[in-house]
Enzyme design. Structure first.
Site, mmCIF file in Angstrom:
data_model
loop_
_atom_site.group_PDB
_atom_site.id
_atom_site.type_symbol
_atom_site.label_atom_id
_atom_site.label_comp_id
_atom_site.label_asym_id
_atom_site.label_seq_id
_atom_site.Cartn_x
_atom_site.Cartn_y
_atom_site.Cartn_z
ATOM 1 N N ARG A 163 0.875 -1.312 0.433
ATOM 2 C CA ARG A 163 0.073 0.188 0.129
ATOM 3 C C ARG A 163 0.172 1.360 0.206
ATOM 4 O O ARG A 163 0.155 2.138 0.724
ATOM 5 C CB ARG A 163 -1.007 0.084 1.525
ATOM 6 N N SER A 234 -10.252 1.245 4.388
ATOM 7 C CA SER A 234 -9.622 0.625 5.251
ATOM 8 C C SER A 234 -9.446 1.703 5.956
ATOM 9 O O SER A 234 -8.186 2.944 5.187
ATOM 10 C CB SER A 234 -8.189 -0.043 4.892
ATOM 11 N N GLU A 330 -3.752 4.655 7.253
ATOM 12 C CA GLU A 330 -3.565 4.018 5.748
ATOM 13 C C GLU A 330 -4.264 5.115 5.666
ATOM 14 O O GLU A 330 -4.087 5.394 3.447
ATOM 15 C CB GLU A 330 -4.426 2.558 5.042
HETATM 16 P P1 NAP Z 1 -10.166 -11.223 4.698
HETATM 17 O O1 NAP Z 1 -10.189 -11.704 3.340
HETATM 18 O O2 NAP Z 1 -11.047 -11.117 5.942
HETATM 19 O O3 NAP Z 1 -8.403 -10.942 4.876
HETATM 20 C C1 NAP Z 1 -8.700 -10.126 6.874
HETATM 21 C C2 NAP Z 1 -7.088 -9.618 6.814
HETATM 22 O O4 NAP Z 1 -6.472 -10.487 6.402
HETATM 23 C C3 NAP Z 1 -6.493 -8.415 5.188
HETATM 24 O O5 NAP Z 1 -6.634 -7.662 6.291
HETATM 25 C C4 NAP Z 1 -5.733 -9.834 4.885
HETATM 26 O O6 NAP Z 1 -4.738 -8.883 4.372
HETATM 27 C C5 NAP Z 1 -5.154 -10.686 5.674
HETATM 28 N N1 NAP Z 1 -5.166 -11.972 5.075
HETATM 29 C C6 NAP Z 1 -6.181 -12.589 4.235
HETATM 30 N N2 NAP Z 1 -6.115 -13.519 4.332
HETATM 31 C C7 NAP Z 1 -5.104 -13.471 3.786
HETATM 32 C C8 NAP Z 1 -4.311 -14.224 3.142
HETATM 33 N N3 NAP Z 1 -4.002 -15.750 2.487
HETATM 34 N N4 NAP Z 1 -1.877 -14.618 2.943
HETATM 35 C C9 NAP Z 1 -2.236 -13.121 3.750
HETATM 36 N N5 NAP Z 1 -3.171 -12.281 3.980
HETATM 37 C C10 NAP Z 1 -3.898 -12.317 4.150
HETATM 38 O O7 NAP Z 1 -10.463 -9.112 4.881
HETATM 39 P P2 NAP Z 1 -11.486 -8.052 4.418
HETATM 40 O O8 NAP Z 1 -10.975 -7.058 5.013
HETATM 41 O O9 NAP Z 1 -13.243 -8.637 4.044
HETATM 42 O O10 NAP Z 1 -10.646 -7.147 2.778
HETATM 43 C C11 NAP Z 1 -10.470 -8.121 1.731
HETATM 44 C C12 NAP Z 1 -9.897 -7.789 0.233
HETATM 45 O O11 NAP Z 1 -9.828 -6.483 0.139
HETATM 46 C C13 NAP Z 1 -7.955 -7.072 1.707
HETATM 47 O O12 NAP Z 1 -7.238 -8.332 0.809
HETATM 48 C C14 NAP Z 1 -8.186 -5.960 1.674
HETATM 49 O O13 NAP Z 1 -6.710 -5.595 1.771
HETATM 50 C C15 NAP Z 1 -9.312 -5.520 0.863
HETATM 51 N N6 NAP Z 1 -9.170 -4.192 1.007
HETATM 52 C C16 NAP Z 1 -8.574 -3.335 1.100
HETATM 53 C C17 NAP Z 1 -9.390 -1.374 1.316
HETATM 54 C C18 NAP Z 1 -8.087 -0.273 1.208
HETATM 55 O O14 NAP Z 1 -9.034 0.323 1.664
HETATM 56 N N7 NAP Z 1 -7.252 -0.381 0.915
HETATM 57 C C19 NAP Z 1 -10.151 -1.628 2.324
HETATM 58 C C20 NAP Z 1 -11.388 -3.049 1.821
HETATM 59 C C21 NAP Z 1 -10.910 -4.477 1.776
HETATM 60 P P3 NAP Z 1 -4.932 -7.805 3.134
HETATM 61 O O15 NAP Z 1 -5.104 -6.227 3.960
HETATM 62 O O16 NAP Z 1 -2.614 -7.148 2.615
HETATM 63 O O17 NAP Z 1 -4.807 -8.315 2.198
#
Ligand code: NAP
Length: 336
Positions: A163, A234, A330
């Protein structure tokens, strides 16, 4: 010379997904390099600070008036040349993903449904479900605001991280306007998905279009829709911790969610916030989403920037006290 239209009655609250932020002295939409240069001339002549805006989906802007000029680049055309797709910065990110999936170009499908523009995507190297923009990034063109010259950035020059990119550093932040971004995708490529949150919805033989649908469905269920409650996705980054800290936390909390991250580890900030008891809690007009603890919301859509900032600081302090982990925002804080 074309005539750009400079407006004087705009508010950040009408231009950001948090729906927060004060009055803007001058606002202008530009659609190409020529118009952008005109806006720069106006800024120079009037000695104005410049702020480049996309869809405002990753910002918390203060309620103080902004005494400079906000430039929004709205050029949104694209072209596909074999497996290289180039889009102008003003194209909506999800529109680009849709176009690539429709053209059977694999690589961006996991990044479906992310708010914001193509031009904003390299700045924080957007990522979701194990994919990052930098995986398929080829190059970008940006206008150096001081010199008025177009420069090319390859992947190395962008210094992408988790990020992060060079455009978030002090020397580059708000010094370049990204004009277009090119991606190298895989024609007919096979997708991979390893996130548990998508398992059950996709399998080894899923097509990129099925993955796109699954991602959009999951995001709609789990994430806050800014149309209902203002938010910027996020609010916090997932903190990076070392091996010792990982061990310490796992001994205390066997159900904690920690993932490998290079030589270190990434701890799920949403888990820390929820465990500390903040999910769904309110502070003045702001709140922590009851759906997802990582998202702060403009609960009543009347929150001030300070309501949200104070809430975020309380959470950072509490998580630090309870777990000894320092969380970072973030979301970019603007004009604070
Ligand atoms: P999720 O899939 O429930 O996962 C929860 C957290 O665990 C995430 O932060 C993710 O890291 C980490 N994670 C889960 N499985 C993983 C794996 N196999 N390997 C490494 N890390 C793992 O997450 P969620 O909150 O529902 O969001 C889904 C995705 O959308 C995530 O990748 C999240 O980062 C992204 N997202 C980004 C934003 C933003 O504003 N930047 C907002 C919402 C969601 P990571 O965050 O590194 O993926």
């Amino acid at each position: 010379m074309t005539m750009i239209k400079i407006e004087e009655n705009k508010y950040f609250k009408d231009l950001t997904t948090f729906r927060v932020g004060g009055k803007i002295k001058y606002f202008v939409e530009v659609k190409d390099v020529e118009e952008t240069k005109e806006a720069l001339v106006f800024a120079k002549k009037n000695n104005l600070i410049i702020f480049i805006l996309g869809e405002g989906s990753d910002l918390l802007v203060s309620d103080n008036g902004f005494n400079g000029i906000v430039i929004k680049f709205v050029g949104d055309s694209y072209k596909i040349d074999g497996n290289i797709v180039t889009a102008q910065a003003g194209l909506s990110w999800d529109k680009l993903v849709d176009i690539t999936v429709e053209n059977d170009l694999q690589g961006l499908e996991c990044l479906s449904g992310i708010p914001g523009t193509v031009g904003a995507s390299p700045i924080q190297n957007i990522g979701a479900y194990g994919a990052e923009m930098s995986n398929t990034f080829e190059k970008l063109e940006a206008l150096n605001l001081e010199k008025g010259k177009i420069e090319e950035f390859d992947k190395e020059r962008c210094e992408f991280g988790y990020r992060e990119s060079i455009f978030k550093t002090k020397e580059y932040w708000q010094k370049y306007l990204i004009l277009s971004v090119s991606f190298k995708l895989n024609k007919g490529g096979k997708p991979t998905v390893n996130y548990d949150s998508l398992k059950g919805l996709v399998n080894k033989s899923s097509t990129i279009s099925e993955i796109r649908e699954a991602v959009i469905k999951t995001r709609n269920e789990r994430l806050e829709n800014p149309k209902e409650h203002g938010n910027a996705g996020s609010f916090f980054q997932n903190p990076i911790i070392d091996k010792n800290k990982k061990q310490e936390l796992e001994d205390l909390y066997p159900d904690i969610k920690i993932f490998p991250f290079g030589e270190n580890f990434k701890v799920f900030a949403g888990w820390l916030i929820e465990k500390a008891g903040w999910k769904g809690r309110v502070h003045k007009e702001a709140g922590v989403s009851p759906k997802h603890a990582l998202i702060l919301i403009n609960r009543t859509n009347k929150a001030t920037a300070m309501d949200i900032y104070e809430l975020s600081q309380k959470i950072i302090d509490d998580v630090s006290n309870k777990f000894g982990v320092e969380m970072k925002r973030e979301v970019q804080l603007i004009n604070f």
